[in-house]
Design a protein around this motif. Structure first.
Motif, PDB file in Angstrom:
ATOM      1  N   VAL A 260      73.460 -47.696 -59.814  1.00 48.88           N
ATOM      2  CA  VAL A 260      74.772 -47.032 -59.817  1.00 48.88           C
ATOM      3  C   VAL A 260      74.990 -46.299 -58.493  1.00 48.88           C
ATOM      4  O   VAL A 260      76.070 -46.377 -57.891  1.00 48.88           O
ATOM      5  CB  VAL A 260      74.882 -46.054 -61.006  1.00 48.88           C
ATOM      6  CG1 VAL A 260      76.179 -45.254 -60.925  1.00 48.88           C
ATOM      7  CG2 VAL A 260      74.809 -46.807 -62.331  1.00 48.88           C
TER       8      VAL A 260
ATOM      9  N   PHE B  13      81.705 -41.390 -59.235  1.00 50.96           N
ATOM     10  CA  PHE B  13      80.971 -41.614 -60.483  1.00 50.96           C
ATOM     11  C   PHE B  13      80.274 -40.310 -60.868  1.00 50.96           C
ATOM     12  O   PHE B  13      79.848 -39.545 -59.996  1.00 50.96           O
ATOM     13  CB  PHE B  13      79.873 -42.669 -60.298  1.00 50.96           C
ATOM     14  CG  PHE B  13      80.338 -44.098 -60.280  1.00 50.96           C
ATOM     15  CD1 PHE B  13      81.431 -44.511 -61.015  1.00 50.96           C
ATOM     16  CD2 PHE B  13      79.644 -45.033 -59.520  1.00 50.96           C
ATOM     17  CE1 PHE B  13      81.838 -45.844 -61.002  1.00 50.96           C
ATOM     18  CE2 PHE B  13      80.044 -46.362 -59.494  1.00 50.96           C
ATOM     19  CZ  PHE B  13      81.143 -46.761 -60.231  1.00 50.96           C
TER      20      PHE B  13
ATOM     21  N   ALA C 141      78.844 -51.392 -62.140  1.00 49.13           N
ATOM     22  CA  ALA C 141      79.209 -50.232 -61.320  1.00 49.13           C
ATOM     23  C   ALA C 141      79.929 -50.656 -60.038  1.00 49.13           C
ATOM     24  O   ALA C 141      80.838 -49.965 -59.566  1.00 49.13           O
ATOM     25  CB  ALA C 141      77.961 -49.419 -60.990  1.00 49.13           C
TER      26      ALA C 141
ATOM     27  N   ILE D  66      79.331 -42.609 -66.109  1.00 54.56           N
ATOM     28  CA  ILE D  66      78.463 -43.758 -66.355  1.00 54.56           C
ATOM     29  C   ILE D  66      77.443 -43.352 -67.405  1.00 54.56           C
ATOM     30  O   ILE D  66      76.471 -42.649 -67.123  1.00 54.56           O
ATOM     31  CB  ILE D  66      77.760 -44.227 -65.064  1.00 54.56           C
ATOM     32  CG1 ILE D  66      78.796 -44.484 -63.962  1.00 54.56           C
ATOM     33  CG2 ILE D  66      76.922 -45.461 -65.338  1.00 54.56           C
ATOM     34  CD1 ILE D  66      79.787 -45.591 -64.268  1.00 54.56           C
TER      35      ILE D  66
END
Length: 574
Positions: free
Chosen positions: A486, A447, A437, A428
Protein backbone atom coordinates in the motif's frame (compact mmCIF):
# COMPACT_ATOMS: atom_id res chain seq x y z
CA UNK A 1 9.49 -15.20 42.38
CA UNK A 2 6.80 -15.23 39.67
CA UNK A 3 6.70 -13.28 36.43
CA UNK A 4 3.29 -12.47 34.94
CA UNK A 5 2.62 -10.75 31.63
CA UNK A 6 -0.14 -8.38 30.67
CA UNK A 7 -0.62 -5.24 28.58
CA UNK A 8 1.13 -2.10 29.80
CA UNK A 9 -1.33 0.80 29.48
CA UNK A 10 0.24 3.53 31.62
CA UNK A 11 4.04 3.86 31.71
CA UNK A 12 6.14 3.87 34.85
CA UNK A 13 7.70 1.41 37.28
CA UNK A 14 6.29 0.78 40.77
CA UNK A 15 7.43 -1.44 43.65
CA UNK A 16 5.22 -2.06 46.66
CA UNK A 17 2.95 -4.38 48.66
CA UNK A 18 -0.17 -5.83 47.01
CA UNK A 19 -3.63 -4.60 47.98
CA UNK A 20 -6.30 -6.99 46.72
CA UNK A 21 -9.55 -5.38 45.71
CA UNK A 22 -12.27 -7.93 45.03
CA UNK A 23 -14.75 -6.55 42.50
CA UNK A 24 -17.26 -8.11 40.14
CA UNK A 25 -20.91 -8.25 39.19
CA UNK A 26 -23.28 -7.81 42.09
CA UNK A 27 -25.45 -10.90 42.56
CA UNK A 28 -29.12 -10.18 41.99
CA UNK A 29 -32.32 -12.17 41.71
CA UNK A 30 -35.57 -11.55 39.91
CA UNK A 31 -38.43 -10.28 42.06
CA UNK A 32 -41.98 -10.31 40.68
CA UNK A 33 -44.02 -7.20 41.46
CA UNK A 34 -47.71 -6.70 41.90
CA UNK A 35 -49.30 -4.02 39.66
CA UNK A 36 -49.49 -1.64 42.63
CA UNK A 37 -45.72 -1.94 43.21
CA UNK A 38 -44.62 -1.02 39.69
CA UNK A 39 -44.59 2.79 40.00
CA UNK A 40 -42.90 2.57 43.43
CA UNK A 41 -40.19 0.43 41.81
CA UNK A 42 -39.69 3.04 39.08
CA UNK A 43 -39.34 5.71 41.77
CA UNK A 44 -36.76 3.46 43.41
CA UNK A 45 -34.88 3.27 40.10
CA UNK A 46 -34.82 7.07 39.78
CA UNK A 47 -33.55 7.50 43.34
CA UNK A 48 -30.71 5.04 42.62
CA UNK A 49 -29.82 6.87 39.42
CA UNK A 50 -29.77 10.18 41.30
CA UNK A 51 -27.56 8.67 44.01
CA UNK A 52 -25.11 7.32 41.43
CA UNK A 53 -24.97 10.65 39.60
CA UNK A 54 -24.34 12.43 42.90
CA UNK A 55 -21.53 9.96 43.64
CA UNK A 56 -19.92 10.66 40.23
CA UNK A 57 -20.20 14.42 40.85
CA UNK A 58 -18.29 13.82 44.08
CA UNK A 59 -15.62 11.93 42.14
CA UNK A 60 -15.32 14.94 39.80
CA UNK A 61 -14.87 17.27 42.76
CA UNK A 62 -11.63 15.49 43.69
CA UNK A 63 -10.15 15.60 40.17
CA UNK A 64 -7.86 18.61 39.54
CA UNK A 65 -9.38 20.96 36.91
CA UNK A 66 -6.31 20.70 34.68
CA UNK A 67 -6.96 16.95 34.19
CA UNK A 68 -9.38 17.49 31.32
CA UNK A 69 -9.69 13.91 30.11
CA UNK A 70 -10.73 12.23 33.41
CA UNK A 71 -13.24 15.05 33.96
CA UNK A 72 -14.68 14.63 30.46
CA UNK A 73 -14.98 10.86 30.93
CA UNK A 74 -16.90 11.28 34.20
CA UNK A 75 -19.09 13.93 32.54
CA UNK A 76 -19.82 11.46 29.73
CA UNK A 77 -20.77 8.83 32.33
CA UNK A 78 -23.18 11.22 34.00
CA UNK A 79 -24.78 11.92 30.62
CA UNK A 80 -25.09 8.16 30.00
CA UNK A 81 -27.00 7.77 33.27
CA UNK A 82 -29.29 10.64 32.25
CA UNK A 83 -29.86 9.19 28.78
CA UNK A 84 -33.62 9.19 28.15
CA UNK A 85 -33.49 5.97 26.10
CA UNK A 86 -31.72 4.05 28.89
CA UNK A 87 -34.21 5.29 31.47
CA UNK A 88 -37.22 4.72 29.20
CA UNK A 89 -36.12 1.19 28.24
CA UNK A 90 -35.67 0.24 31.90
CA UNK A 91 -38.99 1.75 32.94
CA UNK A 92 -40.77 -0.08 30.10
CA UNK A 93 -39.16 -3.38 31.08
CA UNK A 94 -40.33 -2.95 34.68
CA UNK A 95 -43.88 -2.10 33.57
CA UNK A 96 -44.07 -4.82 30.94
CA UNK A 97 -42.59 -7.67 32.97
CA UNK A 98 -43.45 -6.62 36.54
CA UNK A 99 -39.86 -7.13 37.73
CA UNK A 100 -37.51 -5.30 40.08
CA UNK A 101 -35.24 -2.52 38.84
CA UNK A 102 -32.02 -4.55 39.27
CA UNK A 103 -33.31 -7.30 36.99
CA UNK A 104 -34.61 -4.79 34.43
CA UNK A 105 -31.26 -2.96 34.31
CA UNK A 106 -29.36 -6.16 33.60
CA UNK A 107 -31.79 -7.09 30.82
CA UNK A 108 -31.60 -3.63 29.23
CA UNK A 109 -27.81 -3.81 29.46
CA UNK A 110 -27.87 -6.96 27.31
CA UNK A 111 -29.69 -5.03 24.60
CA UNK A 112 -27.00 -2.35 24.59
CA UNK A 113 -24.26 -5.00 24.63
CA UNK A 114 -25.65 -6.41 21.37
CA UNK A 115 -25.62 -2.94 19.78
CA UNK A 116 -22.02 -2.21 20.80
CA UNK A 117 -20.83 -5.72 19.89
CA UNK A 118 -21.94 -5.05 16.32
CA UNK A 119 -19.72 -1.99 15.98
CA UNK A 120 -16.74 -2.50 13.70
CA UNK A 121 -14.52 0.02 15.47
CA UNK A 122 -12.80 -1.76 18.36
CA UNK A 123 -12.33 1.50 20.26
CA UNK A 124 -16.04 2.32 20.13
CA UNK A 125 -16.99 -1.28 20.89
CA UNK A 126 -15.08 -1.00 24.15
CA UNK A 127 -17.27 1.85 25.39
CA UNK A 128 -19.85 -0.74 26.45
CA UNK A 129 -17.58 -1.53 29.40
CA UNK A 130 -18.26 1.97 30.73
CA UNK A 131 -22.00 1.32 30.65
CA UNK A 132 -21.48 -2.07 32.34
CA UNK A 133 -19.60 -0.37 35.18
CA UNK A 134 -22.31 2.29 35.50
CA UNK A 135 -25.14 -0.25 35.63
CA UNK A 136 -23.30 -2.09 38.41
CA UNK A 137 -22.99 1.18 40.36
CA UNK A 138 -26.73 1.81 40.01
CA UNK A 139 -27.47 -1.75 41.19
CA UNK A 140 -25.24 -1.19 44.22
CA UNK A 141 -27.17 2.01 44.94
CA UNK A 142 -30.46 0.09 44.64
CA UNK A 143 -29.14 -2.31 47.26
CA UNK A 144 -27.97 0.46 49.54
CA UNK A 145 -24.28 -0.24 48.95
CA UNK A 146 -21.46 2.03 47.81
CA UNK A 147 -18.58 1.09 45.51
CA UNK A 148 -15.43 2.92 46.54
CA UNK A 149 -11.72 2.31 46.77
CA UNK A 150 -10.01 3.65 49.89
CA UNK A 151 -6.33 2.84 50.35
CA UNK A 152 -4.63 4.27 53.42
CA UNK A 153 -1.04 3.07 52.94
CA UNK A 154 1.03 3.11 49.70
CA UNK A 155 0.30 -0.10 47.79
CA UNK A 156 -0.25 -1.68 44.39
CA UNK A 157 -3.91 -2.39 43.69
CA UNK A 158 -4.70 -5.86 42.31
CA UNK A 159 -8.25 -6.29 40.98
CA UNK A 160 -10.35 -8.16 38.46
CA UNK A 161 -11.33 -4.81 36.95
CA UNK A 162 -11.57 -1.12 37.80
CA UNK A 163 -14.13 1.33 36.48
CA UNK A 164 -12.97 4.74 35.20
CA UNK A 165 -14.65 6.35 38.22
CA UNK A 166 -12.84 4.01 40.63
CA UNK A 167 -9.58 4.78 38.87
CA UNK A 168 -10.25 8.53 39.14
CA UNK A 169 -10.70 8.07 42.91
CA UNK A 170 -7.24 6.52 43.27
CA UNK A 171 -4.71 8.82 44.89
CA UNK A 172 -1.25 8.73 43.32
CA UNK A 173 0.36 9.19 46.74
CA UNK A 174 -1.14 5.91 48.02
CA UNK A 175 -1.76 4.00 44.77
CA UNK A 176 1.67 3.19 43.40
CA UNK A 177 0.21 1.22 40.46
CA UNK A 178 -2.66 -1.10 39.61
CA UNK A 179 -2.97 -4.45 37.86
CA UNK A 180 -6.23 -5.95 36.54
CA UNK A 181 -7.28 -9.23 34.97
CA UNK A 182 -9.22 -7.58 32.14
CA UNK A 183 -8.97 -4.38 30.12
CA UNK A 184 -7.21 -2.90 27.11
CA UNK A 185 -4.91 -0.06 26.09
CA UNK A 186 -7.80 2.04 24.76
CA UNK A 187 -10.21 1.66 27.70
CA UNK A 188 -11.29 4.73 29.63
CA UNK A 189 -9.76 3.17 32.75
CA UNK A 190 -6.39 3.14 30.97
CA UNK A 191 -6.86 6.75 29.82
CA UNK A 192 -7.61 7.91 33.38
CA UNK A 193 -4.57 6.01 34.70
CA UNK A 194 -2.31 7.76 32.19
CA UNK A 195 -3.82 11.13 33.07
CA UNK A 196 -3.13 10.56 36.77
CA UNK A 197 0.35 9.24 36.04
CA UNK A 198 -0.35 5.92 37.77
CA UNK A 199 1.54 2.96 36.23
CA UNK A 200 -0.93 0.28 35.14
CA UNK A 201 -0.99 -3.17 33.58
CA UNK A 202 -4.21 -4.85 32.41
CA UNK A 203 -5.23 -8.23 30.96
CA UNK A 204 -3.11 -10.27 33.40
CA UNK A 205 -5.07 -13.52 33.53
CA UNK A 206 -5.59 -14.97 37.01
CA UNK A 207 -3.67 -12.18 38.76
CA UNK A 208 -6.08 -12.08 41.72
CA UNK A 209 -5.31 -15.75 42.36
CA UNK A 210 -1.56 -15.49 41.73
CA UNK A 211 -1.03 -12.64 44.20
CA UNK A 212 -1.84 -12.58 47.92
CA UNK A 213 -2.34 -9.47 50.10
CA UNK A 214 1.00 -8.08 51.21
CA UNK A 215 3.08 -9.78 48.48
CA UNK A 216 5.85 -7.53 47.21
CA UNK A 217 5.04 -6.66 43.58
CA UNK A 218 6.91 -4.89 40.78
CA UNK A 219 4.81 -3.37 37.99
CA UNK A 220 6.26 -2.14 34.69
CA UNK A 221 3.51 -0.12 33.01
CA UNK A 222 5.36 0.05 29.70
CA UNK A 223 6.34 -3.58 29.09
CA UNK A 224 3.30 -5.03 30.90
CA UNK A 225 5.50 -7.16 33.18
CA UNK A 226 4.37 -7.95 36.74
CA UNK A 227 6.86 -9.62 39.11
CA UNK A 228 5.67 -11.16 42.37
CA UNK A 229 8.05 -11.47 45.35
CA UNK A 230 11.16 -10.48 43.38
CA UNK A 231 14.74 -11.19 44.45
CA UNK A 232 16.89 -8.35 45.83
CA UNK A 233 18.83 -8.25 42.57
CA UNK A 234 15.64 -7.76 40.55
CA UNK A 235 14.40 -5.09 42.97
CA UNK A 236 17.60 -3.09 42.53
CA UNK A 237 17.33 -3.42 38.75
CA UNK A 238 13.80 -2.02 38.74
CA UNK A 239 14.64 0.80 41.16
CA UNK A 240 17.15 2.00 38.56
CA UNK A 241 14.59 1.50 35.80
CA UNK A 242 11.97 3.49 37.72
CA UNK A 243 14.30 6.47 38.01
CA UNK A 244 15.15 6.26 34.32
CA UNK A 245 11.43 6.12 33.39
CA UNK A 246 10.73 9.29 35.38
CA UNK A 247 13.60 11.14 33.71
CA UNK A 248 12.55 9.93 30.23
CA UNK A 249 8.94 10.99 30.77
CA UNK A 250 10.08 14.50 31.69
CA UNK A 251 12.39 14.68 28.65
CA UNK A 252 9.69 13.44 26.27
CA UNK A 253 7.12 15.96 27.50
CA UNK A 254 9.63 18.81 27.28
CA UNK A 255 10.10 18.06 23.56
CA UNK A 256 6.55 16.90 22.79
CA UNK A 257 5.59 19.96 20.78
CA UNK A 258 8.70 19.90 18.61
CA UNK A 259 8.33 18.37 15.10
CA UNK A 260 9.34 14.75 14.46
CA UNK A 261 12.26 14.87 12.00
CA UNK A 262 14.70 12.02 11.42
CA UNK A 263 18.45 12.55 11.76
CA UNK A 264 18.72 12.89 7.98
CA UNK A 265 15.86 15.36 7.64
CA UNK A 266 12.72 13.33 6.84
CA UNK A 267 9.58 14.90 8.36
CA UNK A 268 6.95 12.57 9.79
CA UNK A 269 3.69 14.09 11.04
CA UNK A 270 2.49 12.59 14.32
CA UNK A 271 -1.22 13.09 14.87
CA UNK A 272 -3.92 12.08 17.33
CA UNK A 273 -6.85 9.68 17.13
CA UNK A 274 -9.80 11.38 18.85
CA UNK A 275 -13.42 10.67 19.57
CA UNK A 276 -14.52 13.42 21.95
CA UNK A 277 -14.23 17.19 21.88
CA UNK A 278 -12.87 17.14 25.44
CA UNK A 279 -9.86 15.08 24.34
CA UNK A 280 -8.42 18.02 22.36
CA UNK A 281 -6.54 19.82 25.20
CA UNK A 282 -4.64 16.67 26.14
CA UNK A 283 -3.84 15.92 22.49
CA UNK A 284 -2.32 19.39 22.10
CA UNK A 285 -0.44 19.09 25.39
CA UNK A 286 1.18 15.87 24.15
CA UNK A 287 2.23 17.46 20.88
CA UNK A 288 -0.38 16.28 18.37
CA UNK A 289 0.14 17.84 14.93
CA UNK A 290 -3.54 17.71 14.10
CA UNK A 291 -6.02 14.83 14.11
CA UNK A 292 -5.30 11.85 11.88
CA UNK A 293 -8.59 10.15 12.78
CA UNK A 294 -11.68 11.76 14.25
CA UNK A 295 -14.27 9.10 14.98
CA UNK A 296 -17.64 10.60 14.12
CA UNK A 297 -19.79 7.79 15.54
CA UNK A 298 -20.15 9.06 19.12
CA UNK A 299 -23.18 11.28 18.50
CA UNK A 300 -24.88 8.41 16.66
CA UNK A 301 -24.17 5.75 19.29
CA UNK A 302 -25.03 7.75 22.40
CA UNK A 303 -28.44 9.10 21.49
CA UNK A 304 -31.78 7.73 20.47
CA UNK A 305 -32.35 8.10 16.75
CA UNK A 306 -30.28 10.02 14.23
CA UNK A 307 -28.50 13.28 15.11
CA UNK A 308 -29.52 16.31 13.09
CA UNK A 309 -27.27 18.15 10.67
CA UNK A 310 -27.12 21.08 13.10
CA UNK A 311 -26.03 18.89 16.01
CA UNK A 312 -23.28 17.40 13.87
CA UNK A 313 -22.21 20.80 12.53
CA UNK A 314 -21.83 22.31 16.01
CA UNK A 315 -19.74 19.36 17.19
CA UNK A 316 -17.50 19.32 14.11
CA UNK A 317 -16.99 23.09 14.20
CA UNK A 318 -15.85 22.92 17.82
CA UNK A 319 -13.36 20.17 16.96
CA UNK A 320 -11.96 22.13 14.00
CA UNK A 321 -11.64 25.34 16.02
CA UNK A 322 -10.03 23.44 18.90
CA UNK A 323 -7.31 21.97 16.66
CA UNK A 324 -6.79 25.02 14.41
CA UNK A 325 -4.41 25.79 12.66
CA UNK A 326 -3.69 22.06 12.36
CA UNK A 327 -5.79 19.69 10.28
CA UNK A 328 -8.69 17.43 11.34
CA UNK A 329 -9.25 14.19 9.41
CA UNK A 330 -12.92 13.22 9.63
CA UNK A 331 -13.73 9.56 9.10
CA UNK A 332 -17.27 9.36 7.78
CA UNK A 333 -19.77 7.24 9.64
CA UNK A 334 -18.30 3.83 10.49
CA UNK A 335 -21.17 1.96 12.08
CA UNK A 336 -23.53 -0.90 11.29
CA UNK A 337 -27.04 -0.50 9.94
CA UNK A 338 -28.37 -2.59 12.84
CA UNK A 339 -27.97 0.51 15.04
CA UNK A 340 -30.51 2.33 12.85
CA UNK A 341 -32.64 -0.61 11.75
CA UNK A 342 -35.81 1.05 13.03
CA UNK A 343 -35.09 4.58 11.71
CA UNK A 344 -33.94 3.36 8.29
CA UNK A 345 -36.34 0.43 7.96
CA UNK A 346 -33.55 -2.12 7.54
CA UNK A 347 -33.90 -5.90 7.92
CA UNK A 348 -31.99 -7.86 10.56
CA UNK A 349 -28.62 -9.27 9.48
CA UNK A 350 -27.16 -12.68 10.28
CA UNK A 351 -23.60 -11.33 10.40
CA UNK A 352 -23.71 -7.52 10.86
CA UNK A 353 -19.92 -7.35 11.31
CA UNK A 354 -19.58 -8.22 7.60
CA UNK A 355 -22.80 -6.67 6.44
CA UNK A 356 -24.35 -3.26 5.80
CA UNK A 357 -21.97 -0.93 7.59
CA UNK A 358 -19.63 2.06 7.18
CA UNK A 359 -19.46 3.31 3.57
CA UNK A 360 -21.88 0.56 2.47
CA UNK A 361 -24.54 1.85 4.86
CA UNK A 362 -23.96 5.44 3.75
CA UNK A 363 -24.23 4.61 0.06
CA UNK A 364 -27.44 2.67 0.62
CA UNK A 365 -28.91 5.51 2.70
CA UNK A 366 -27.76 8.57 0.82
CA UNK A 367 -29.66 11.07 3.00
CA UNK A 368 -27.84 9.76 6.08
CA UNK A 369 -24.56 10.27 4.22
CA UNK A 370 -25.48 13.69 2.80
CA UNK A 371 -26.47 14.98 6.24
CA UNK A 372 -23.08 14.12 7.68
CA UNK A 373 -21.15 15.46 4.70
CA UNK A 374 -23.11 18.72 4.81
CA UNK A 375 -22.25 19.13 8.49
CA UNK A 376 -18.54 18.43 7.91
CA UNK A 377 -18.30 20.74 4.89
CA UNK A 378 -20.20 23.57 6.60
CA UNK A 379 -17.83 23.29 9.56
CA UNK A 380 -14.76 23.20 7.27
CA UNK A 381 -14.84 26.97 6.76
CA UNK A 382 -13.57 27.33 10.35
CA UNK A 383 -10.26 25.53 9.76
CA UNK A 384 -8.45 22.78 7.85
CA UNK A 385 -10.06 19.39 7.27
CA UNK A 386 -9.75 16.17 5.31
CA UNK A 387 -12.39 13.51 4.75
CA UNK A 388 -11.73 9.79 4.55
CA UNK A 389 -14.11 6.98 3.74
CA UNK A 390 -13.98 3.76 5.82
CA UNK A 391 -14.27 0.13 4.71
CA UNK A 392 -13.61 0.80 1.03
CA UNK A 393 -13.36 -2.57 -0.72
CA UNK A 394 -13.35 -1.52 -4.36
CA UNK A 395 -13.18 1.34 -6.85
CA UNK A 396 -16.93 1.71 -7.39
CA UNK A 397 -17.59 2.42 -3.70
CA UNK A 398 -14.94 5.10 -3.69
CA UNK A 399 -16.24 6.75 -6.86
CA UNK A 400 -19.83 6.69 -5.55
CA UNK A 401 -18.74 8.25 -2.26
CA UNK A 402 -16.83 11.00 -4.07
CA UNK A 403 -19.84 11.65 -6.31
CA UNK A 404 -22.06 12.28 -3.28
CA UNK A 405 -19.37 14.51 -1.76
CA UNK A 406 -19.20 16.70 -4.88
CA UNK A 407 -23.02 16.84 -5.13
CA UNK A 408 -23.13 18.18 -1.58
CA UNK A 409 -20.40 20.73 -2.40
CA UNK A 410 -22.48 21.95 -5.38
CA UNK A 411 -25.60 22.08 -3.22
CA UNK A 412 -23.87 24.22 -0.57
CA UNK A 413 -22.51 26.51 -3.28
CA UNK A 414 -26.04 27.05 -4.63
CA UNK A 415 -27.09 27.94 -1.09
CA UNK A 416 -24.41 30.65 -1.01
CA UNK A 417 -21.77 28.85 1.03
CA UNK A 418 -18.49 28.60 -0.86
CA UNK A 419 -16.49 25.68 0.55
CA UNK A 420 -13.04 24.60 -0.60
CA UNK A 421 -12.83 21.07 -1.95
CA UNK A 422 -11.28 19.08 0.91
CA UNK A 423 -8.58 16.47 0.53
CA UNK A 424 -10.25 13.11 0.16
CA UNK A 425 -8.83 9.79 1.34
CA UNK A 426 -9.60 6.09 1.51
CA UNK A 427 -9.09 3.95 4.57
CA UNK A 428 -7.28 0.75 3.69
CA UNK A 429 -8.82 -1.88 5.96
CA UNK A 430 -10.12 -4.51 3.57
CA UNK A 431 -7.57 -6.84 1.88
CA UNK A 432 -9.10 -6.23 -1.56
CA UNK A 433 -8.54 -2.48 -1.16
CA UNK A 434 -4.89 -3.17 -0.34
CA UNK A 435 -4.60 -5.42 -3.40
CA UNK A 436 -5.83 -2.67 -5.74
CA UNK A 437 -4.12 0.19 -3.90
CA UNK A 438 -2.49 1.29 -7.16
CA UNK A 439 -5.94 1.76 -8.72
CA UNK A 440 -7.49 3.50 -5.69
CA UNK A 441 -4.48 5.81 -5.32
CA UNK A 442 -5.40 7.58 -8.58
CA UNK A 443 -8.73 8.69 -7.09
CA UNK A 444 -7.66 10.04 -3.67
CA UNK A 445 -5.27 12.51 -2.05
CA UNK A 446 -4.12 10.13 0.67
CA UNK A 447 -4.42 6.64 2.13
CA UNK A 448 -4.86 5.92 5.82
CA UNK A 449 -4.26 2.32 6.84
CA UNK A 450 -6.55 1.12 9.62
CA UNK A 451 -4.39 -1.74 10.86
CA UNK A 452 -6.83 -2.92 13.53
CA UNK A 453 -9.36 -4.11 10.98
CA UNK A 454 -6.90 -4.88 8.20
CA UNK A 455 -5.16 -7.38 10.49
CA UNK A 456 -8.46 -8.91 11.60
CA UNK A 457 -9.75 -9.32 8.06
CA UNK A 458 -6.45 -10.54 6.61
CA UNK A 459 -5.83 -13.09 9.39
CA UNK A 460 -9.52 -14.02 9.80
CA UNK A 461 -9.30 -13.28 13.53
CA UNK A 462 -11.70 -11.55 15.91
CA UNK A 463 -9.34 -10.09 18.49
CA UNK A 464 -12.25 -9.76 20.90
CA UNK A 465 -12.51 -13.58 20.91
CA UNK A 466 -10.30 -14.91 23.69
CA UNK A 467 -9.93 -18.25 21.90
CA UNK A 468 -8.07 -16.74 18.94
CA UNK A 469 -6.93 -13.31 20.16
CA UNK A 470 -3.37 -14.60 20.61
CA UNK A 471 -3.17 -15.05 16.82
CA UNK A 472 -3.75 -11.33 16.26
CA UNK A 473 -0.22 -10.37 15.19
CA UNK A 474 0.65 -7.00 13.60
CA UNK A 475 4.15 -8.28 12.77
CA UNK A 476 2.91 -11.25 10.76
CA UNK A 477 5.01 -11.23 7.54
CA UNK A 478 1.84 -11.26 5.44
CA UNK A 479 0.53 -8.14 7.18
CA UNK A 480 3.82 -6.31 6.73
CA UNK A 481 3.90 -7.15 3.02
CA UNK A 482 0.35 -5.84 2.60
CA UNK A 483 1.30 -2.59 4.36
CA UNK A 484 4.44 -2.21 2.28
CA UNK A 485 2.45 -2.77 -0.94
CA UNK A 486 0.00 0.00 0.00
CA UNK A 487 2.82 2.41 0.91
CA UNK A 488 4.59 1.75 -2.41
CA UNK A 489 1.36 2.29 -4.39
CA UNK A 490 0.86 5.64 -2.67
CA UNK A 491 4.46 6.69 -3.31
CA UNK A 492 4.33 5.77 -7.01
CA UNK A 493 1.14 7.78 -7.48
CA UNK A 494 2.45 10.76 -5.50
CA UNK A 495 -0.09 10.74 -2.67
CA UNK A 496 0.48 10.71 1.11
CA UNK A 497 0.23 7.52 3.14
CA UNK A 498 -0.78 7.51 6.79
CA UNK A 499 -1.56 4.92 9.45
CA UNK A 500 -4.20 5.40 12.14
CA UNK A 501 -4.43 1.93 13.66
CA UNK A 502 -2.85 0.84 16.95
CA UNK A 503 0.27 -0.29 15.11
CA UNK A 504 1.11 3.38 14.43
CA UNK A 505 1.56 3.96 18.17
CA UNK A 506 3.67 0.87 18.84
CA UNK A 507 7.24 2.10 19.48
CA UNK A 508 8.80 -1.12 18.17
CA UNK A 509 7.07 -0.64 14.80
CA UNK A 510 7.99 3.01 14.24
CA UNK A 511 11.39 2.57 12.49
CA UNK A 512 9.84 -0.07 10.25
CA UNK A 513 6.96 2.24 9.25
CA UNK A 514 9.31 5.16 8.68
CA UNK A 515 11.45 2.89 6.48
CA UNK A 516 8.37 1.90 4.47
CA UNK A 517 7.81 5.56 3.65
CA UNK A 518 4.90 6.58 5.88
CA UNK A 519 4.29 10.34 5.92
CA UNK A 520 1.94 10.36 8.91
CA UNK A 521 1.30 8.27 12.01
CA UNK A 522 -1.82 8.83 14.11
CA UNK A 523 -2.38 7.37 17.59
CA UNK A 524 -3.72 7.81 21.11
CA UNK A 525 -2.43 11.21 22.33
CA UNK A 526 -0.47 9.84 25.30
CA UNK A 527 1.84 7.90 22.98
CA UNK A 528 2.80 10.88 20.82
CA UNK A 529 5.82 12.13 22.85
CA UNK A 530 7.37 8.64 22.84
CA UNK A 531 6.88 8.15 19.09
CA UNK A 532 8.24 11.61 18.27
CA UNK A 533 11.31 10.93 20.41
CA UNK A 534 12.05 7.68 18.52
CA UNK A 535 11.72 9.38 15.13
CA UNK A 536 14.23 12.06 16.16
CA UNK A 537 16.81 9.38 17.04
CA UNK A 538 16.73 7.42 13.77
CA UNK A 539 17.68 8.05 10.16
CA UNK A 540 15.40 7.43 7.20
CA UNK A 541 18.25 5.67 5.37
CA UNK A 542 18.78 3.20 8.24
CA UNK A 543 15.03 2.60 8.49
CA UNK A 544 14.80 1.81 4.78
CA UNK A 545 17.53 -0.83 5.19
CA UNK A 546 15.72 -2.18 8.26
CA UNK A 547 12.43 -2.50 6.35
CA UNK A 548 14.14 -4.42 3.57
CA UNK A 549 15.75 -6.82 6.07
CA UNK A 550 12.51 -7.30 8.04
CA UNK A 551 10.51 -8.14 4.91
CA UNK A 552 12.90 -11.01 4.18
CA UNK A 553 12.08 -12.73 7.51
CA UNK A 554 9.54 -15.52 7.71
CA UNK A 555 7.69 -15.33 11.05
CA UNK A 556 6.45 -12.75 13.55
CA UNK A 557 8.61 -14.05 16.40
CA UNK A 558 11.74 -13.66 14.31
CA UNK A 559 10.67 -10.17 13.23
CA UNK A 560 9.98 -9.03 16.79
CA UNK A 561 13.36 -10.34 17.98
CA UNK A 562 15.13 -8.57 15.10
CA UNK A 563 13.42 -5.26 15.91
CA UNK A 564 14.29 -5.55 19.60
CA UNK A 565 17.93 -6.26 18.67
CA UNK A 566 17.92 -3.25 16.29
CA UNK A 567 16.66 -1.00 19.11
CA UNK A 568 19.42 -2.27 21.40
CA UNK A 569 22.10 -1.70 18.75
CA UNK A 570 20.88 1.86 18.18
CA UNK A 571 20.56 2.42 21.96
CA UNK A 572 16.97 3.58 21.47
CA UNK A 573 14.84 4.10 24.57
CA UNK A 574 11.06 4.23 24.82
Amino acid sequence: MKRLQGIGVSPGVAIGPAYLLLTGNVKISRRILTPSQVEKEIDRLHRALATTIKDLEEVKRHIPPEMVQPLSIIDAHILMLKDPSLIRDTEQFIRRHYVNAEWALRKVLKKYQRVFDSLKDFYLRERIHDLEHLIERVILALQGQNESVEIEEPAIVIAHDLSPADTARLKPDTTQAFVTEVGSRTSHTAIVARSLGIPAVVAVKGVTEEISPGDLVIVDGLSGEVIVNPSQEVIEEFIDRRLECQLQRERFLDLAKEPAVTLDGRRVFVRANLELLDEIPMALEFGAEGVGLFRTEYLYVTKEGLPSEEELFINYRQVIEGIRPNIVTFRTLDIGGDKFAKELNLPAEINPALGLRAIRLCLKNIELFRTQLRAILRASVYGKIRIMFPLISGLNELLEAKKVLFEVLDELSQEGLEVDVPECGAMIEVPTAAAIADILAKEVDFFSIGTNDLIQYALAIDRGNEQVAHLYEPLHPGILRIIKHVAEAAKKTGIKVAMCGEMAGEPLCVPLLVGMGFDELSMNPQTIPIIKNIIRQISYEDCQKLAKEILSLSCAKEIRSYLEYWFQQKDLAF
